[in-house]
Design a protein around this motif. Structure first.
Motif, PDB file in Angstrom:
ATOM      1  N   SER A 129     -13.822  21.490 -60.067  1.00  0.00           N
ATOM      2  CA  SER A 129     -14.035  20.567 -58.965  1.00  0.00           C
ATOM      3  C   SER A 129     -15.316  19.770 -59.188  1.00  0.00           C
ATOM      4  N   ASN A 130     -15.320  18.554 -58.674  1.00  0.00           N
ATOM      5  CA  ASN A 130     -16.526  17.732 -58.744  1.00  0.00           C
ATOM      6  C   ASN A 130     -17.405  17.909 -57.514  1.00  0.00           C
ATOM      7  N   GLU A 131     -16.943  18.730 -56.576  1.00  0.00           N
ATOM      8  CA  GLU A 131     -17.672  18.922 -55.333  1.00  0.00           C
ATOM      9  C   GLU A 131     -17.953  20.392 -55.087  1.00  0.00           C
ATOM     10  N   SER A 132     -19.048  20.656 -54.408  1.00  0.00           N
ATOM     11  CA  SER A 132     -19.338  22.020 -53.969  1.00  0.00           C
ATOM     12  C   SER A 132     -18.434  22.367 -52.787  1.00  0.00           C
ATOM     13  N   LEU A 133     -18.177  23.632 -52.610  1.00  0.00           N
ATOM     14  CA  LEU A 133     -17.331  24.119 -51.525  1.00  0.00           C
ATOM     15  C   LEU A 133     -18.222  24.686 -50.426  1.00  0.00           C
ATOM     16  N   LEU A 134     -18.066  24.183 -49.220  1.00  0.00           N
ATOM     17  CA  LEU A 134     -18.906  24.611 -48.116  1.00  0.00           C
ATOM     18  C   LEU A 134     -18.271  25.763 -47.355  1.00  0.00           C
ATOM     19  N   GLY A 135     -19.109  26.692 -46.893  1.00  0.00           N
ATOM     20  CA  GLY A 135     -18.655  27.753 -46.008  1.00  0.00           C
ATOM     21  C   GLY A 135     -18.675  27.262 -44.571  1.00  0.00           C
ATOM     22  N   CYS A 167      -9.887  36.175 -42.949  1.00  0.00           N
ATOM     23  CA  CYS A 167     -10.444  35.003 -42.284  1.00  0.00           C
ATOM     24  C   CYS A 167     -10.755  33.927 -43.310  1.00  0.00           C
ATOM     25  N   ILE A 168     -10.330  32.693 -43.059  1.00  0.00           N
ATOM     26  CA  ILE A 168     -10.697  31.553 -43.903  1.00  0.00           C
ATOM     27  C   ILE A 168     -12.027  31.010 -43.397  1.00  0.00           C
ATOM     28  N   GLU A 169     -13.017  30.973 -44.279  1.00  0.00           N
ATOM     29  CA  GLU A 169     -14.372  30.616 -43.868  1.00  0.00           C
ATOM     30  C   GLU A 169     -14.521  29.136 -43.519  1.00  0.00           C
ATOM     31  N   ASN A 170     -13.721  28.279 -44.112  1.00  0.00           N
ATOM     32  CA  ASN A 170     -13.774  26.857 -43.762  1.00  0.00           C
ATOM     33  C   ASN A 170     -12.423  26.240 -44.083  1.00  0.00           C
ATOM     34  N   GLU A 171     -11.562  26.137 -43.072  1.00  0.00           N
ATOM     35  CA  GLU A 171     -10.194  25.661 -43.296  1.00  0.00           C
ATOM     36  C   GLU A 171     -10.155  24.218 -43.799  1.00  0.00           C
ATOM     37  N   LYS A 172     -11.149  23.420 -43.433  1.00  0.00           N
ATOM     38  CA  LYS A 172     -11.183  22.024 -43.845  1.00  0.00           C
ATOM     39  C   LYS A 172     -11.176  21.887 -45.361  1.00  0.00           C
ATOM     40  N   ASN A 173     -11.821  22.829 -46.052  1.00  0.00           N
ATOM     41  CA  ASN A 173     -11.950  22.749 -47.506  1.00  0.00           C
ATOM     42  C   ASN A 173     -11.033  23.726 -48.236  1.00  0.00           C
ATOM     43  N   HIS A 174     -10.119  24.356 -47.516  1.00  0.00           N
ATOM     44  CA  HIS A 174      -9.308  25.419 -48.101  1.00  0.00           C
ATOM     45  C   HIS A 174      -8.019  24.839 -48.681  1.00  0.00           C
ATOM     46  N   LYS A 175      -7.913  24.829 -50.001  1.00  0.00           N
ATOM     47  CA  LYS A 175      -6.714  24.337 -50.686  1.00  0.00           C
ATOM     48  C   LYS A 175      -6.305  25.393 -51.708  1.00  0.00           C
ATOM     49  N   PRO A 176      -5.666  26.475 -51.256  1.00  0.00           N
ATOM     50  CA  PRO A 176      -5.408  27.612 -52.127  1.00  0.00           C
ATOM     51  C   PRO A 176      -4.482  27.336 -53.298  1.00  0.00           C
ATOM     52  N   ASN A 177      -3.662  26.281 -53.224  1.00  0.00           N
ATOM     53  CA  ASN A 177      -2.750  25.998 -54.326  1.00  0.00           C
ATOM     54  C   ASN A 177      -3.201  24.816 -55.163  1.00  0.00           C
ATOM     55  N   ASP A 178      -4.402  24.308 -54.827  1.00  0.00           N
ATOM     56  CA  ASP A 178      -4.955  23.168 -55.576  1.00  0.00           C
ATOM     57  C   ASP A 178      -4.034  21.962 -55.509  1.00  0.00           C
ATOM     58  N   ASP A 179      -3.410  21.793 -54.354  1.00  0.00           N
ATOM     59  CA  ASP A 179      -2.462  20.693 -54.159  1.00  0.00           C
ATOM     60  C   ASP A 179      -2.810  19.992 -52.846  1.00  0.00           C
ATOM     61  N   ASP A 180      -3.459  18.847 -52.929  1.00  0.00           N
ATOM     62  CA  ASP A 180      -3.946  18.162 -51.738  1.00  0.00           C
ATOM     63  C   ASP A 180      -2.822  17.684 -50.827  1.00  0.00           C
ATOM     64  N   ASP A 181      -1.607  17.594 -51.353  1.00  0.00           N
ATOM     65  CA  ASP A 181      -0.517  17.035 -50.562  1.00  0.00           C
ATOM     66  C   ASP A 181       0.307  18.091 -49.838  1.00  0.00           C
ATOM     67  N   ASP A 182      -0.044  19.346 -50.018  1.00  0.00           N
ATOM     68  CA  ASP A 182       0.742  20.414 -49.414  1.00  0.00           C
ATOM     69  C   ASP A 182       0.166  20.772 -48.058  1.00  0.00           C
ATOM     70  N   ASP A 183       0.864  20.411 -46.971  1.00  0.00           N
ATOM     71  CA  ASP A 183       0.360  20.654 -45.628  1.00  0.00           C
ATOM     72  C   ASP A 183       0.318  22.125 -45.275  1.00  0.00           C
ATOM     73  N   ASP A 184       1.012  22.963 -46.025  1.00  0.00           N
ATOM     74  CA  ASP A 184       1.054  24.386 -45.711  1.00  0.00           C
ATOM     75  C   ASP A 184      -0.046  25.167 -46.406  1.00  0.00           C
ATOM     76  N   ASP A 185      -0.916  24.476 -47.128  1.00  0.00           N
ATOM     77  CA  ASP A 185      -1.950  25.164 -47.892  1.00  0.00           C
ATOM     78  C   ASP A 185      -2.844  26.021 -47.019  1.00  0.00           C
ATOM     79  N   THR A 186      -3.248  25.509 -45.858  1.00  0.00           N
ATOM     80  CA  THR A 186      -4.174  26.257 -45.024  1.00  0.00           C
ATOM     81  C   THR A 186      -3.524  27.488 -44.418  1.00  0.00           C
TER      82      THR A 186
END
Length: 315
Positions: free
Chosen positions: A188-194, A93-112
């Motif tokens: 990262s400059n931001e905290s990751l939310l659950g 289960c992904i705890e928060n898909e909005k913040n989930h970028k597993p490949n560290d690539d903001d432009d990849d739509d398949d990351d989630t």
């Protein structure tokens, strides 16, 4: 059952009929083991019974029976997941898909849609927060509980009359599953939310979370039910938040509990609104959790675990 999303948590807050109460202090008690290995049963009960939350610091795991064996650590998470049966793998289960970028690539739509095996590598790539359970893979679960995990039972004495050398740990019953939470927030400059703040529809007496690696911050605030149970002001010796006379204003106050590696948080997630934050850090944030019952279970806990998959263990 679905999570209860954030809303006005006290019915009496809505409208002009909301009557003010005297200031009440809410807190999460902190017990530091320091030079001890076990907490006295009476100290544990005094802290947890009144607050339904307890932060334990200073736990030192015992050595494994096999000198060549190693405790479970971050590099083992992917292999653990790969060893599970299909039922347990389906619990991913992904705890928060909005913040989930597993490949560290903001432009990849398949990351989630990233596969668990890719994200669970202990490397310096990606940003996200996931969980899965170990329940139906009985051999794997037994191996974890008997020879791999640094903490299996809460470090609390069964009886205050025994010294640490001869004391046994407090006897409790456990739910059928062990839950593992794995987060990455590198560079990262931001905290990751659950997940958004919620409570859980559960019947057990609490859940312990052992912080295996990294740091996690819990944001907590008491529910109306807990506030009604705990009218008197506790000791000022512990971390606290003072509620204002206005219940509506008080509902906006939060307590932050920072769990570092080796810390334990025991929490009744039915009585506390809760959410989690993973700060930017160089290590993966890993914790594992188990539901506990202080008395004999009088229900089918396995059926409860299945029916509450969405709400009973999310953070």
């Amino acid at each position: 059952m679905a999570e209860k999303e954030t809303s006005c948590t006290r019915k009496s807050c809505c409208g002009s009929a909301c009557a003010p109460r005297p200031p009440i202090i809410y807190e999460v008690p902190l017990l530091d083991l320091q030079d001890s290995t076990l907490i006295p049963r009476s100290a544990f009960q005094d802290a947890y019974d009144s607050h339904q939350a307890l932060h334990i610091r200073g736990y030192k795991p015992s050595k494994l029976a096999n000198d060549d064996a190693e405790f479970f650590h971050a590099n083992d998470v992917k292999d653990l997941f790969d060893s599970l049966g299909e039922q347990d793998k389906a619990s991913w289960c992904i705890e928060n898909e909005k913040n989930h970028k597993p490949n560290d690539d903001d432009d990849d739509d398949d990351d989630t849609e990233a596969k668990p095996g890719n994200f669970l590598h202990n490397n310096n790539k990606g940003r996200g927060y996931c969980s899965f359970l170990v329940q139906h893979s009985q051999e794997v679960l037994e191996d974890l509980l008997t020879s791999r995990l640094p903490m299996v039972h809460l470090p609390v004495k069964e009886s205050d009359s025994k010294d640490d050398a001869t004391a046994t740990t407090m006897r409790v019953n456990y739910g059928p599953a062990l839950w593992l939470f794995f987060g990455k927030n590198y560079n990262s400059n931001e905290s990751l939310l659950g997940r958004p703040e919620h409570t859980d529809s559960v019947t057990h007496d609490g859940t312990f979370h052992y912080q295996l690696s990294g740091t996690k911050i819990w944001r907590l605030r008491p529910t109306a039910e807990l506030m009604e149970q705990n009218e008197s002001s506790p000791s000022n010796k512990k971390r606290k938040v003072e509620e204002s006379e206005s219940e509506k204003e008080a509902s906006n106050h939060h307590i932050e509990v920072e769990c570092k590696e080796g810390d334990i948080l025991l929490l009744n997630t039915r009585l506390w609104w809760h959410s989690t934050i993973i700060p930017s850090q160089d290590d993966p944030c890993i914790s594992y959790a188990r539901d506990i019952y202080f008395s004999e279970q009088k229900h089918d806990c396995e059926n409860e675990q299945q029916s509450n998959r969405e709400s009973s263990m999310t953070n």
